[in-house]
Design an enzyme around this catalytic site. Structure first.
Site, PDB file in Angstrom:
ATOM      1  N   CYS A   8      -6.531  -0.015   6.697  1.00 53.44           N
ATOM      2  CA  CYS A   8      -6.160   0.599   5.409  1.00 53.44           C
ATOM      3  C   CYS A   8      -7.284   1.527   4.930  1.00 53.44           C
ATOM      4  O   CYS A   8      -8.448   1.120   4.859  1.00 53.44           O
ATOM      5  CB  CYS A   8      -5.906  -0.500   4.378  1.00 53.44           C
ATOM      6  SG  CYS A   8      -5.450   0.120   2.742  1.00 53.44           S
TER       7      CYS A   8
ATOM      8  N   ASP B  70       0.445   3.770   1.684  1.00 50.94           N
ATOM      9  CA  ASP B  70       0.384   4.376   3.019  1.00 50.94           C
ATOM     10  C   ASP B  70       1.785   4.699   3.561  1.00 50.94           C
ATOM     11  O   ASP B  70       2.673   3.829   3.561  1.00 50.94           O
ATOM     12  CB  ASP B  70      -0.333   3.409   3.970  1.00 50.94           C
ATOM     13  CG  ASP B  70      -0.758   4.080   5.270  1.00 50.94           C
ATOM     14  OD1 ASP B  70      -1.970   4.147   5.541  1.00 50.94           O
ATOM     15  OD2 ASP B  70       0.142   4.543   6.015  1.00 50.94           O
TER      16      ASP B  70
ATOM     17  N   CYS C 244       0.854  -1.197   0.000  1.00 47.01           N
ATOM     18  CA  CYS C 244       0.000   0.000   0.000  1.00 47.01           C
ATOM     19  C   CYS C 244       0.889   1.246   0.000  1.00 47.01           C
ATOM     20  O   CYS C 244       1.995   1.240   0.534  1.00 47.01           O
ATOM     21  CB  CYS C 244      -0.912  -0.002   1.221  1.00 47.01           C
ATOM     22  SG  CYS C 244      -2.082   1.391   1.212  1.00 47.01           S
TER      23      CYS C 244
ATOM     24  N   HIS D  61      -2.173  -3.787   5.025  1.00 52.91           N
ATOM     25  CA  HIS D  61      -2.032  -3.387   6.431  1.00 52.91           C
ATOM     26  C   HIS D  61      -3.409  -3.136   7.023  1.00 52.91           C
ATOM     27  O   HIS D  61      -4.313  -2.666   6.322  1.00 52.91           O
ATOM     28  CB  HIS D  61      -1.147  -2.142   6.578  1.00 52.91           C
ATOM     29  CG  HIS D  61      -1.740  -0.915   5.941  1.00 52.91           C
ATOM     30  ND1 HIS D  61      -2.426   0.031   6.660  1.00 52.91           N
ATOM     31  CD2 HIS D  61      -1.798  -0.506   4.647  1.00 52.91           C
ATOM     32  CE1 HIS D  61      -2.849   0.988   5.835  1.00 52.91           C
ATOM     33  NE2 HIS D  61      -2.484   0.680   4.614  1.00 52.91           N
TER      34      HIS D  61
ATOM     35  N   ARG E 215       2.881   4.976   6.403  1.00 54.01           N
ATOM     36  CA  ARG E 215       3.285   4.305   7.646  1.00 54.01           C
ATOM     37  C   ARG E 215       3.802   2.887   7.423  1.00 54.01           C
ATOM     38  O   ARG E 215       4.132   2.199   8.387  1.00 54.01           O
ATOM     39  CB  ARG E 215       2.100   4.286   8.625  1.00 54.01           C
ATOM     40  CG  ARG E 215       1.632   5.683   9.018  1.00 54.01           C
ATOM     41  CD  ARG E 215       0.263   5.641   9.644  1.00 54.01           C
ATOM     42  NE  ARG E 215      -0.759   5.173   8.707  1.00 54.01           N
ATOM     43  CZ  ARG E 215      -2.036   4.996   9.020  1.00 54.01           C
ATOM     44  NH1 ARG E 215      -2.450   5.236  10.252  1.00 54.01           N
ATOM     45  NH2 ARG E 215      -2.902   4.571   8.120  1.00 54.01           N
TER      46      ARG E 215
END
Ligand code: CO
Length: 210
Positions: A101, A44, A42, A98, A46
């Site tokens: 999400c 993302d 992803c 994750h 993080r």
């Protein structure tokens, strides 16, 4: 602009720290790449793949998009996969989702978000496929997290079904092995969801003759 200056200064410090340990670090690195992993994750912020796996430059070929999707018509992903499998001969493909999400959450909401709806539609298809299991989950947070897992598993299957992987399995036998993982933002841990190799694919539902 201070933040930009800071990032560029950090880069200089990082490069210096590498040379301090090994003066040939960059000259060796620049020659070639021979990564062991293709990471499909992803976007993302993080979930930075190298950092959470403590891998180093040269170890991991990376493709990231919203909700770690492997869509059969995505020529960006397919190009990455073809290069990774056919040119670099990467033995392990990791699809990593994750929990919590945003893309998966959006797929479970009725809200329209514009252009991204077309991308999220792929996750809605996974949700529809597993609608009875998801409907039986009370807490919306748990429902999102289960769909995160189901979505990763579906993407590993999509990869297994791709012409690139089918061809590689036919030519190279066992490799590449496809791994479905999920990352927990709350404790930094990765969890294995599924693994697909050529043998599984022949024995089970994954095999599609081309
Ligand atoms: Co995400």
């Amino acid at each position: 602009m201070e933040i930009i200056k800071k990032v560029l200064l950090e880069n200089k410090a990082w490069a210096r720290s590498k040379i301090d340990v090994n003066p040939d670090y960059f000259t060796t690195m620049a020659k070639d790449q021979n990564p062991t992993f293709l990471w499909i994750g992803c976007a993302d912020s993080r979930v930075p793949p190298s950092e959470i796996t403590n891998t180093h430059p040269g170890d991991m070929f990376v493709h990231r998009n919203i909700a770690n999707l492997a869509v059969h018509t995505d020529s960006n992903l397919l190009s990455v996969m073809q290069y990774a499998v056919e040119a670099l001969k990467i033995p392990h493909i990791i699809v990593c989702g994750h929990y919590n999400c945003g893309g998966v959450k959006a797929a479970l909401s009725q809200q329209s978000l514009g252009l991204i709806d077309n991308w999220i539609r792929n996750i809605k298809d996974v949700a529809f496929q597993h609608r009875s299991e998801l409907a039986a989950i009370d807490k919306s947070e748990d429902r999102v997290n289960r769909l995160v897992e189901l979505n990763v598993i579906q993407q590993t299957k999509n990869i297994a079904h791709s012409s690139i992987i089918q061809k590689a399995w036919k030519e190279r036998g066992e490799y590449p092995i496809i791994h479905g993982w999920v990352y927990d933002l709350n404790n930094g841990q990765l969890k294995i969801l599924n693994t697909i190799n050529a043998k599984d694919a022949i024995d089970r539902e994954y095999f599609y003759e081309f």
